[in-house]
Design an enzyme around this catalytic site. Sequence first.
Site, PDB file in Angstrom:
ATOM      1  N   ARG A  91      49.775  31.781  29.663  1.00  0.00           N
ATOM      2  CA  ARG A  91      48.350  31.610  29.388  1.00  0.00           C
ATOM      3  C   ARG A  91      47.524  32.759  29.978  1.00  0.00           C
ATOM      4  O   ARG A  91      46.504  33.159  29.427  1.00  0.00           O
ATOM      5  CB  ARG A  91      47.875  30.270  29.955  1.00  0.00           C
ATOM      6  CG  ARG A  91      46.423  29.951  29.652  1.00  0.00           C
ATOM      7  CD  ARG A  91      46.044  28.591  30.198  1.00  0.00           C
ATOM      8  NE  ARG A  91      46.776  27.518  29.543  1.00  0.00           N
ATOM      9  CZ  ARG A  91      46.363  26.914  28.432  1.00  0.00           C
ATOM     10  NH1 ARG A  91      45.236  27.294  27.855  1.00  0.00           N
ATOM     11  NH2 ARG A  91      47.063  25.937  27.903  1.00  0.00           N
ATOM     12  N   CYS A  98      43.516  29.113  23.582  1.00  0.00           N
ATOM     13  CA  CYS A  98      42.164  29.529  23.954  1.00  0.00           C
ATOM     14  C   CYS A  98      41.420  30.053  22.725  1.00  0.00           C
ATOM     15  O   CYS A  98      42.020  30.648  21.838  1.00  0.00           O
ATOM     16  CB  CYS A  98      42.212  30.619  25.027  1.00  0.00           C
ATOM     17  SG  CYS A  98      42.953  30.081  26.570  1.00  0.00           S
ATOM     18  N   ASP A 143      44.186  22.368  41.634  1.00  0.00           N
ATOM     19  CA  ASP A 143      45.604  22.704  41.781  1.00  0.00           C
ATOM     20  C   ASP A 143      46.260  22.020  42.982  1.00  0.00           C
ATOM     21  O   ASP A 143      47.473  22.115  43.151  1.00  0.00           O
ATOM     22  CB  ASP A 143      45.784  24.225  41.896  1.00  0.00           C
ATOM     23  CG  ASP A 143      45.776  24.902  40.538  1.00  0.00           C
ATOM     24  OD1 ASP A 143      45.810  24.190  39.515  1.00  0.00           O
ATOM     25  OD2 ASP A 143      45.755  26.147  40.491  1.00  0.00           O
ATOM     26  N   LYS A 158      50.415  34.115  43.254  1.00  0.00           N
ATOM     27  CA  LYS A 158      50.571  34.288  41.805  1.00  0.00           C
ATOM     28  C   LYS A 158      49.209  34.335  41.121  1.00  0.00           C
ATOM     29  O   LYS A 158      48.965  35.191  40.265  1.00  0.00           O
ATOM     30  CB  LYS A 158      51.393  33.143  41.230  1.00  0.00           C
ATOM     31  CG  LYS A 158      51.463  33.125  39.704  1.00  0.00           C
ATOM     32  CD  LYS A 158      52.147  31.897  39.179  1.00  0.00           C
ATOM     33  CE  LYS A 158      51.245  30.681  39.171  1.00  0.00           C
ATOM     34  NZ  LYS A 158      50.427  30.594  37.934  1.00  0.00           N
ATOM     35  N   ASN A 159      48.322  33.422  41.495  1.00  0.00           N
ATOM     36  CA  ASN A 159      47.021  33.335  40.818  1.00  0.00           C
ATOM     37  C   ASN A 159      46.166  34.570  41.057  1.00  0.00           C
ATOM     38  O   ASN A 159      45.297  34.895  40.241  1.00  0.00           O
ATOM     39  CB  ASN A 159      46.270  32.092  41.273  1.00  0.00           C
ATOM     40  CG  ASN A 159      46.859  30.816  40.705  1.00  0.00           C
ATOM     41  OD1 ASN A 159      47.689  30.860  39.808  1.00  0.00           O
ATOM     42  ND2 ASN A 159      46.458  29.678  41.240  1.00  0.00           N
TER      43      ASN A 159
END
Length: 401
Positions: free
Chosen positions: A93, A117, A288, A23-24
Site C-alpha cells: 500500500r 486508494c 496501530d 518500517k513506518n
Amino acid sequence: MRGAIAIDGGRDGTGDVQVSGSKNAGLPLMAATLLAAGPSKLHGLPPLSDIKKMGSILQYLGADVSRVGGNLKINTTNATSLFIPLQLTRILRASILFLGPLVARFGYACLSFPGGCSVGKLTDGHIEARASRLQGATIYMEIPSVTRTMNLIMAACLARGVTHIHNAAREPEVGDLINLLVLMGVDIYGTGTDHLVIHGRSAPLSPCQYEAMEDRIEAGTFLILGAICGNPLTVHPCHPEQHAMLIKKLRAVGARVDIADNSITVQKARKPLAVDILIGPYPAFPTDLQPQFIVLLCLAQGTSHVIESIFESRFSQCFGLQAMGADIRICEETAIISGVEKLSGALMSGSDLRASASLVLAAVASRGRSIVGGVRYIDRGYHDLERKLAKIGVIIERLPN
C-alpha cells in the site's frame, strides 16, 4: 498449521528488548531518495518484507538498491521509469508514497492502484499525475492523514514557491521524513505541529546519509507486553515523549512505568483495571497499538470501551481472542471488553499485521500452548520477533512451512 508460531504461554517476561528501526518511517524515507539524483544511504532499516518490496519498486524505477547489514544504499542517478505496474503496487500500500517524489522531480507519474486508494486522475485502473512544475499552494486537509501529509511534503520540496499544509499529521514518522528532507536541502518549518511550511527549491536536492528513527509501534507493542507479564521489561531505544498517551493508559491500568532518557521499563499490573480508550491521530492513542492494548484489557477487572475512529474493521483480532476465552462484544466502532481471569491457549490466525501481533501477545499471556498463524503479516513489521521474545523468557518456535 503452516507458516505459524507456537508459544507456550503463562510465563513472565524479564529483561530488555532492543527495538529495530522503523518500517513506518523507513518506507517514506526510501521514497524520498528519488527527489535527489545520486547515492543516499539510510541507516538502521531492518530487512522486513515491506522494506524489501519498497526496494523492489525503486529498482523497477531504475534505482540501484543494495544492503550492507542494517544499511541501505539507494542510488537514484539512473531512475528514469515513471510507471509502477500492478504487480508491484498491489503488494504494498505504501507504494502510493512514490507519487509525490516522481511528479516533483520528473513532472509525471503513473501508478496502478495501491490497495484501492483513489487519489488524482483515474485512468484504466491507474493514478496518473502530470505537471511541468508543481506550484506551491495552501492546503487544508480534512483529516490529518499520515500518508497524504508525507506525499504533499515531498511534492512541495521541488514546487515553485511556498506550500502551507494545514491540519497536517503530527506523527513522529512525519517528523523523521522532514528531518531527512532538511538534510537534503529543503527549508521546512513547523515540524511536530499541524501547520507545515515548505519552501520549494529550484536547485536539485542533495543525496545524504540518514538514520531512521526507532520503530515506535514495535516499542509500544513490547511496552504493552510489559504491562501484561513484565517482571520487569525494559524497552530501548524508546523516546518517552512519543508514547505519552500509551504511558498514561498503562499507568491507569495499574502497571508501573519507569522512564529514562532513552528507555522505558514496565512492571506488570498485578490486578489490571479496566479503562476506556478513544483511538485517534497523534498524539492520541494510536490505532496501530489498539489490537495489542485490547489483549491487556481482556485481563482487566471491569468493563473497558475502545472506540476506533481511524480505521473501519480494525477489530479482527477479537475473534482469536474470543477463542482464547475473552469476553468481547463489537458494536459498530466500539469494542466492549469485560475482563476475564485468564486466557487459554488456542489455535488462531491474524488477518493483518497488528492483529497478528496482538494474538502473539495473547499467546504469551495465556495458559497453555497456542498456535498463531499469519506469520507473513508479522514479518512485515516485526524484525526478529522470535529471538526478542525468547531472550526475555518466552518459549516460542516458528513451525516449518
